[in-house]
Design an enzyme around this catalytic site. Sequence first.
Site: not given
Ligand code: 8YV
Length: 315
Positions: A231, A260, A278
């Site tokens: 993050r 982001e 991401h």
């Molecule tokens: C995805 C993420 O981009 O799993 C997570 O926590 O940050 C990523 O896998 C995101 O959740 C898509 O909504």
Amino acid sequence: MTPELLITARLPPFLFEPLRARYACHDHFQATDQPALLATAGPRVRGLVQGGGTVTPTVLLDQLPQLEIISVFGVGYDGVPVDYCRTRGILVTHTPDVLTDDVADLATALVLMTARGLVAAERFVRSGEWSRGGPPLTNRLGGKTAGILGLGRIGKAIGRRLEALGMRVAYTGRKPQADVAWRYVPTLAALAADADFLVVACPGGAATHHLVDAGVLAALGAKGTLINIARGTIVDEPALVDALQRGVIRGAGLDVFADEPNVPPPLLAMDNVVLLPHVGSATRETRQAMADLCRANLDAWFAGQPVPARIPELA
Ligand code: 8YV
């Protein structure tokens, strides 16, 4: 009665369409008048679907008095107010495991890209510069130290990959892990001081906010590269920009950012930084598996069956 869901993130069609087939979905993310949507549908909403990076304020949840479940499309649930959910008895689910390997692959790619200057090397070919001589030499990974911040499922998968590349693996976290032979370093500053690559793989949220600060970057030093697939909020971004500008650290490979899709503009101009949008979990296979699990969590809950992936705090 068909349960009503509030959708607060952009969902891929392979999740949204099956959800629409089973539930009455209110698309809060795309709604032009979100307050009006909440005022009309909010009192009937029983489930909420959000992304891993979505921040869900308690004032929003206050408008959903019948809410029973938040199903996160992602493993990270740092945007969910967990204590509030506990108080209201709202279940929170997520999509662990199915994305571990892809995210670890991407962390490994960032280590390789930054060490071996692969982005610049690729540009070198396209620009025609190769005909005028060879590209600059880069750095070997074998024998270098990878320091992993957060040795959970993803951190361990990263460690296995980097070990296979011949790197030494060390880690820090709340406690030493019994099932790995890698060196545990009690503090992040000491880990950074040891590491050639400091790999951020811990959860986001208040407990890890700006954990990687100016002091940690100073400890990482000019030998060191910061890799972040977790993050953006875990890293003090202005401090990172400053450290890169002043040559305090060697470089960075970043898949995540604090705000982001906004990337701090100075980073865009730096050659010693690799920037990705991401994409850790962004393969067709994994996003489908995440979608299936996100939906399975909702389906199980509304069918009164055991829910596959509750978050550990509320399990
Ligand atoms: C995805 C993420 O981009 O799993 C997570 O926590 O940050 C990523 O896998 C995101 O959740 C898509 O909504």
